[in-house]
Write an enzyme that holds these catalytic residues in place. Structure first.
Site, PDB file in Angstrom:
ATOM      1  N   PRO A  63      28.643 -19.319   8.673  1.00  0.00           N
ATOM      2  CA  PRO A  63      29.882 -19.446   7.889  1.00  0.00           C
ATOM      3  C   PRO A  63      30.986 -20.134   8.686  1.00  0.00           C
ATOM      4  O   PRO A  63      30.975 -20.083   9.917  1.00  0.00           O
ATOM      5  CB  PRO A  63      30.256 -17.991   7.589  1.00  0.00           C
ATOM      6  N   ASP A  64      31.919 -20.778   7.973  1.00  0.00           N
ATOM      7  CA  ASP A  64      33.080 -21.320   8.695  1.00  0.00           C
ATOM      8  C   ASP A  64      34.088 -20.181   8.883  1.00  0.00           C
ATOM      9  O   ASP A  64      33.764 -19.003   8.655  1.00  0.00           O
ATOM     10  CB  ASP A  64      33.660 -22.560   7.982  1.00  0.00           C
ATOM     11  N   PHE A  65      35.306 -20.498   9.293  1.00  0.00           N
ATOM     12  CA  PHE A  65      36.274 -19.435   9.577  1.00  0.00           C
ATOM     13  C   PHE A  65      37.194 -19.149   8.401  1.00  0.00           C
ATOM     14  O   PHE A  65      37.426 -18.006   8.041  1.00  0.00           O
ATOM     15  CB  PHE A  65      37.108 -19.804  10.818  1.00  0.00           C
ATOM     16  N   ARG A  66      37.730 -20.232   7.788  1.00  0.00           N
ATOM     17  CA  ARG A  66      38.858 -20.036   6.888  1.00  0.00           C
ATOM     18  C   ARG A  66      38.558 -20.241   5.413  1.00  0.00           C
ATOM     19  O   ARG A  66      39.474 -20.149   4.597  1.00  0.00           O
ATOM     20  CB  ARG A  66      40.019 -20.943   7.321  1.00  0.00           C
ATOM     21  N   GLN A 117      34.682 -28.400  17.725  1.00  0.00           N
ATOM     22  CA  GLN A 117      35.280 -27.075  17.929  1.00  0.00           C
ATOM     23  C   GLN A 117      34.203 -26.002  17.825  1.00  0.00           C
ATOM     24  O   GLN A 117      34.464 -24.824  17.992  1.00  0.00           O
ATOM     25  CB  GLN A 117      36.335 -26.804  16.841  1.00  0.00           C
ATOM     26  N   ASN A 118      32.984 -26.437  17.515  1.00  0.00           N
ATOM     27  CA  ASN A 118      31.935 -25.458  17.225  1.00  0.00           C
ATOM     28  C   ASN A 118      31.308 -24.901  18.494  1.00  0.00           C
ATOM     29  O   ASN A 118      31.209 -25.582  19.508  1.00  0.00           O
ATOM     30  CB  ASN A 118      30.867 -26.091  16.329  1.00  0.00           C
ATOM     31  N   ASP A 129      28.248 -23.385  18.267  1.00  0.00           N
ATOM     32  CA  ASP A 129      26.858 -23.087  17.909  1.00  0.00           C
ATOM     33  C   ASP A 129      25.839 -23.952  18.634  1.00  0.00           C
ATOM     34  O   ASP A 129      24.628 -23.733  18.517  1.00  0.00           O
ATOM     35  CB  ASP A 129      26.668 -23.214  16.387  1.00  0.00           C
ATOM     36  N   HIS A 145      36.236 -25.935  22.226  1.00  0.00           N
ATOM     37  CA  HIS A 145      36.433 -24.481  22.213  1.00  0.00           C
ATOM     38  C   HIS A 145      35.304 -23.764  22.955  1.00  0.00           C
ATOM     39  O   HIS A 145      35.033 -22.603  22.702  1.00  0.00           O
ATOM     40  CB  HIS A 145      36.561 -23.973  20.768  1.00  0.00           C
ATOM     41  N   CYS A 177      32.054 -13.413  34.056  1.00  0.00           N
ATOM     42  CA  CYS A 177      32.859 -12.194  34.082  1.00  0.00           C
ATOM     43  C   CYS A 177      34.321 -12.596  33.879  1.00  0.00           C
ATOM     44  O   CYS A 177      34.791 -13.565  34.497  1.00  0.00           O
ATOM     45  CB  CYS A 177      32.671 -11.510  35.434  1.00  0.00           C
ATOM     46  N   CYS A 219      31.264  -6.721  39.697  1.00  0.00           N
ATOM     47  CA  CYS A 219      32.485  -5.900  39.662  1.00  0.00           C
ATOM     48  C   CYS A 219      32.565  -5.021  38.413  1.00  0.00           C
ATOM     49  O   CYS A 219      33.579  -4.365  38.176  1.00  0.00           O
ATOM     50  CB  CYS A 219      33.715  -6.796  39.748  1.00  0.00           C
ATOM     51  N   ASN A 249      35.093 -33.958   4.137  1.00  0.00           N
ATOM     52  CA  ASN A 249      35.451 -32.530   4.140  1.00  0.00           C
ATOM     53  C   ASN A 249      35.637 -32.059   2.697  1.00  0.00           C
ATOM     54  O   ASN A 249      35.897 -32.872   1.810  1.00  0.00           O
ATOM     55  CB  ASN A 249      36.773 -32.354   4.914  1.00  0.00           C
TER      56      ASN A 249
HETATM   57  P1  OAD Z   1      37.747 -23.693   9.455  1.00  0.00           P
HETATM   58  O1  OAD Z   1      36.997 -22.594   8.823  1.00  0.00           O
HETATM   59  O2  OAD Z   1      39.178 -23.465   9.737  1.00  0.00           O
HETATM   60  O3  OAD Z   1      37.645 -25.001   8.543  1.00  0.00           O
HETATM   61  C1  OAD Z   1      36.434 -25.461   8.012  1.00  0.00           C
HETATM   62  C2  OAD Z   1      36.703 -26.637   7.090  1.00  0.00           C
HETATM   63  O4  OAD Z   1      35.459 -27.157   6.665  1.00  0.00           O
HETATM   64  C3  OAD Z   1      37.485 -26.266   5.851  1.00  0.00           C
HETATM   65  O5  OAD Z   1      38.408 -27.295   5.552  1.00  0.00           O
HETATM   66  C4  OAD Z   1      36.398 -26.183   4.757  1.00  0.00           C
HETATM   67  O6  OAD Z   1      36.889 -26.525   3.479  1.00  0.00           O
HETATM   68  C5  OAD Z   1      35.440 -27.241   5.243  1.00  0.00           C
HETATM   69  N1  OAD Z   1      34.048 -27.024   4.844  1.00  0.00           N
HETATM   70  C6  OAD Z   1      33.341 -25.873   4.868  1.00  0.00           C
HETATM   71  N2  OAD Z   1      32.063 -26.089   4.511  1.00  0.00           N
HETATM   72  C7  OAD Z   1      31.972 -27.409   4.224  1.00  0.00           C
HETATM   73  C8  OAD Z   1      30.904 -28.257   3.780  1.00  0.00           C
HETATM   74  N3  OAD Z   1      29.667 -27.803   3.556  1.00  0.00           N
HETATM   75  N4  OAD Z   1      31.169 -29.572   3.578  1.00  0.00           N
HETATM   76  C9  OAD Z   1      32.408 -30.057   3.817  1.00  0.00           C
HETATM   77  N5  OAD Z   1      33.448 -29.308   4.233  1.00  0.00           N
HETATM   78  C10 OAD Z   1      33.229 -28.010   4.441  1.00  0.00           C
HETATM   79  O7  OAD Z   1      36.933 -24.098  10.756  1.00  0.00           O
HETATM   80  P2  OAD Z   1      37.456 -24.946  12.005  1.00  0.00           P
HETATM   81  O8  OAD Z   1      38.349 -26.023  11.576  1.00  0.00           O
HETATM   82  O9  OAD Z   1      36.260 -25.299  12.792  1.00  0.00           O
HETATM   83  O10 OAD Z   1      38.241 -21.094  17.084  1.00  0.00           O
HETATM   84  O11 OAD Z   1      38.285 -23.846  12.808  1.00  0.00           O
HETATM   85  C11 OAD Z   1      38.894 -24.187  14.011  1.00  0.00           C
HETATM   86  C12 OAD Z   1      38.869 -23.037  14.981  1.00  0.00           C
HETATM   87  O12 OAD Z   1      39.419 -21.872  14.385  1.00  0.00           O
HETATM   88  C13 OAD Z   1      37.485 -22.609  15.398  1.00  0.00           C
HETATM   89  O13 OAD Z   1      36.952 -23.373  16.445  1.00  0.00           O
HETATM   90  C14 OAD Z   1      37.664 -21.177  15.786  1.00  0.00           C
HETATM   91  C15 OAD Z   1      38.632 -20.725  14.741  1.00  0.00           C
HETATM   92  O14 OAD Z   1      39.486 -19.708  15.136  1.00  0.00           O
HETATM   93  C16 OAD Z   1      37.600 -20.382  18.039  1.00  0.00           C
HETATM   94  O15 OAD Z   1      36.512 -19.890  17.890  1.00  0.00           O
HETATM   95  C17 OAD Z   1      38.315 -20.271  19.324  1.00  0.00           C
END
Ligand code: OAD
Length: 362
Positions: A53-56, A126-127, A129, A146, A154, A181, A242
């Site tokens: 899954p993505d984050f947001r 930023q991934n 994985d 990231h 540690c 430690c 996107n």
């Molecule tokens: P986000 O979850 O913030 O954004 C993912 C983006 O991808 C969103 O705009 C979704 O609409 C889009 N998306 C999802 N699935 C898709 C698909 N199949 N095709 C096209 N677009 C799709 O993820 P990041 O931008 O990677 O930090 O988040 C940035 C950072 O925030 C991460 O690296 C993480 C998080 O906190 C850390 O882990 C430190």
């Protein structure tokens, strides 16, 4: 948000370099200008079709689904202060996200293809994985802004922690501790409150050198990564693939937005470049089920072929049994000829040591 004004380009304003603001025109630009310096900037959206899954994203994103971890704020799972207090939520999540369980997507193979074509200047991700590496993109072409799960240290004495032990701990959702430690071990992922790796800053000038920029699967919400697209030179096409428009993409004359699923977007891009077959072949190489699929798709056997196979199998079985029997008889004869007593025979381990695969009952 990206630190660029995000007023969208008016359709009446013509692009400056491209023939049109579409992906086919970008493909043409690549051919005509012999583009060789592509920078990519990606996020979690390029791995969602792999099952991560993505984050947001509102319902499916990690932050929307962390209720079971009972965190004050979902982002706390990646907060270094919170981790020191309570590392368990992170390790519960790490168990789900740990590399090795997922197959690269067609987008990862597209990045590899750009590399094979000698066009990849740098891939900023930023991934965490490691799917780019898994798809065959060399490590020196990737900036893991990231960090990643590739190594772990540690958080106190910075001692490196062994990979194998880490795999075991994560598999059991246990929190690993430093052998030196007893401090907490954390994968080398950048948490909120930590600095990005120096490789990010060392390569931050590269977008300005690029002749094409491709941004995929990121909400561009987290700085300083989010500012990377704005560092590309004016007049250099930027492509956003996107689900939604993000950051300042779409505000320059040669910005092209391909809104929707990024696997589909990349396929369309590859088709426009005439690379579709190559891309599909590269992606197929990442398929772990290649062997079993080949067996599944093998044409069904005829009755005669099945009979033939069965006869061969039985013949092998009989040969093997006869071989064992002969060897057994030979061994018994040898023992009898050497006048070994039954007691001495038992103490020497019986026939189990001659045929260790035979389960002999005593
Ligand atoms: P986000 O979850 O913030 O954004 C993912 C983006 O991808 C969103 O705009 C979704 O609409 C889009 N998306 C999802 N699935 C898709 C698909 N199949 N095709 C096209 N677009 C799709 O993820 P990041 O931008 O990677 O930090 O988040 C940035 C950072 O925030 C991460 O690296 C993480 C998080 O906190 C850390 O882990 C430190």
């Amino acid at each position: 948000m990206g630190n660029e004004e995000s007023t969208m380009m008016d359709d009446t304003i013509a692009p400056s370099v491209l023939e049109a603001r579409n992906i086919e025109a970008v493909a043409k630009y690549i051919k005509v200008y012999d583009v060789k310096k592509v920078v990519l900037m990606v996020g979690a959206g390029i791995s969602t079709s792999a099952g991560i899954p993505d984050f947001r994203s509102p319902d499916t994103g990690i932050y929307a689904n962390l209720a079971f971890l009972d965190l004050p704020e979902p982002e706390d799972v990646f907060d270094i202060g919170f981790f020191r207090e309570n590392p368990k939520p992170f390790y519960a999540l790490a168990h789900e996200l740990y590399p090795g369980r997922y197959r690269p997507t067609i987008v990862h193979s597209f990045i590899r293809l750009l590399y094979e074509k000698g066009m990849l200047l740098k891939h900023f991700t930023q991934n965490i994985d490691c799917l780019e590496r898994q798809a065959g993109v060399p490590g020196d072409k990737i900036i893991e802004a990231h960090g990643s799960f590739a190594s772990q240290h540690c958080i106190d004495c910075k001692e490196l922690y062994p990979d194998e032990e880490m795999h075991e701990k994560v598999a059991k959702s246990e929190v690993p501790h430093c052998h030196k430690c007893n401090g907490l071990i954390k994968p080398d992922i950048v948490f909120f409150g930590e600095a990005l790796p120096s490789s990010f800053f060392d390569n931050r000038d590269l977008p300005a050198e690029a002749d094409l920029c491709i941004v995929m699967g990121t909400s561009l919400q987290v700085q300083p990564f989010a500012s990377l697209p704005s560092l590309c030179s004016e007049g250099v096409p930027r492509v956003l693939i996107n689900k939604e428009q993000v950051g300042g993409l779409g505000s320059r004359k040669d910005d092209v937005l391909l809104l929707g699923d990024c696997d589909a977007g990349v396929l369309r891009f590859a088709r426009a470049l005439g690379w579709e077959e190559e891309l599909e072949a590269l992606w197929e190489k990442t398929n772990p089920d290649l062997q079993s699929r080949a067996e599944e798709t093998a044409p069904p056997q005829t009755r005669d072929e099945r009979l033939h196979d069965e006869v061969e199998r039985l013949t092998e079985e009989v040969d093997r049994t006869l071989g064992l029997t002969e060897a057994y008889q030979r061994k018994v004869h040898e023992k009898l000829e050497s006048h070994e007593s039954p007691e001495a025979h038992r103490q020497s381990g019986g026939l189990g040591h001659v045929f260790p695969h035979l389960k002999l009952s005593h």
